[in-house]
Design a protein around this motif. Structure first.
Motif, short mmCIF file in Angstrom:
data_model
loop_
_atom_site.label_atom_id
_atom_site.label_comp_id
_atom_site.label_asym_id
_atom_site.label_seq_id
_atom_site.Cartn_x
_atom_site.Cartn_y
_atom_site.Cartn_z
N SER A 197 134.89 8.57 54.38
CA SER A 197 135.01 7.96 52.81
C SER A 197 135.49 6.50 53.71
CB SER A 197 134.15 8.86 52.00
OG SER A 197 135.53 8.64 51.17
N SER A 219 129.30 10.59 61.96
CA SER A 219 129.09 8.47 62.31
C SER A 219 127.56 8.27 62.69
CB SER A 219 130.13 8.72 63.46
OG SER A 219 130.02 7.05 63.98
N HIS A 221 124.86 9.90 61.37
CA HIS A 221 123.93 10.44 60.49
C HIS A 221 125.11 9.41 58.69
CE1 HIS A 221 121.71 12.77 63.12
NE2 HIS A 221 122.53 12.85 62.73
N SER A 222 126.07 9.02 59.54
CA SER A 222 126.47 8.01 58.15
C SER A 222 126.90 9.08 57.41
CB SER A 222 125.67 6.99 57.74
OG SER A 222 125.38 6.33 58.31
N GLN A 225 129.78 9.11 52.99
CA GLN A 225 130.11 7.70 52.58
C GLN A 225 130.67 7.93 51.04
OE1 GLN A 225 130.15 5.17 55.00
NE2 GLN A 225 130.14 7.04 55.75
#
Ligand code: ATP
Length: 228
Positions: A197, A219, A221-222, A225
């Motif tokens: 994050s 990365s 699919h983010s 965060q």
């Protein structure tokens, strides 16, 4: 007639087919949010040291003891396929993610005992779970159904690299278990999520924590965060 359709039905059929040949069944559950390299090493140690015929990897549904909402089962199953998919005798088992309501290990073990009649079941855990074992729902039933196979893990909350090698103290544990030999790894999914994050996120040495495939998935699919 054999019904087709759901993953659990498909899995049940496959398990029934190989049941007559299966004697030692490993059961490795976890949030796997994400699956990391200590999970991978623990799976390898269990397969080899317990001489397993099959190892079920079971991402949890909504674990009754974790208050944090988990990443979707779809993402965690996909990451488990990337993390463990090449292990022979590994079976990615989605049943707990498909179950309504809280997930209890005792229910999973009862199902597996039915699917593999006469087999020896081994429940693979780290020492943090061993230390908390008597807080588990229906822990006595778990002990009746399976042998605990336990790998050392650094003392919980230990952040000081100077104490890296200090294993959790399990001298007071009064439930039976067998030990899996594995080096101590100061890796947790919590620390990985926290790190993913941050602005630097998946930095160059992220491959000491998760496989490259899992890092790419996080990365792409983010994921993570929001640190939780
Ligand atoms: P979180 O930090 O979100 O609580 P985790 O890293 O503990 O996650 P889980 O998916 O909850 O990972 O763990 C699944 C199983 O793997 C548990 O039995 C746990 O004890 C074991 N395990 C996790 N990390 C390690 C490790 N570093 N060494 C040995 N066992 C581990």
């Amino acid at each position: 007639m054999i019904a087709s359709g759901t993953a659990s039905q498909t899995l049940g059929t496959a398990a029934e087919q190989c049941a007559p040949f299966t004697h030692r069944v490993g059961v490795f559950g976890g949030a796997f949010d994400p699956p990391h390299l200590a999970h991978r090493e623990l799976a390898e140690a269990a397969l080899e040291q317990l001489g397993l015929d099959v190892l079920h990897i079971l991402p949890t549904g909504q674990a009754w003891h974790k208050s944090r909402p988990l990443t979707s089962a779809e993402h965690r199953l996909a990451m488990c396929e990337l993390a463990f998919g090449d292990l022979l005798k590994m079976r990615l088992d989605p049943r707990e993610t498909l179950r309504e309501g809280p997930s209890f290990t005792a229910d999973t073990l009862m199902e597996l005992a039915d699917e593999y009649p006469g087999a020896e079941l081994y429940l693979v855990i780290g020492t943090d779970q061993l230390l908390a074992f008597k807080t588990w729902q229906r822990w006595a039933e778990v002990l009746e159904l399976a042998t605990l196979a336990v790998a050392q893990r650094p003392h919980p909350g230990q952040a000081d690299p100077q104490n890296f090698a200090a294993a959790a103290d399990i001298s007071g544990v009064d439930v039976p278990f067998v030990t899996l030999v594995m080096p101590l790894h100061n890796i947790s999914a919590t620390a990985i999520r926290a790190r993913a994050s941050t602005a630097n996120g998946l930095g160059p040495d992220f491959d000491r924590l998760v496989s490259n495939d899992v890092a790419s998935y996080i990365s792409t699919h983010s994921l993570y965060q929001d640190p939780t």
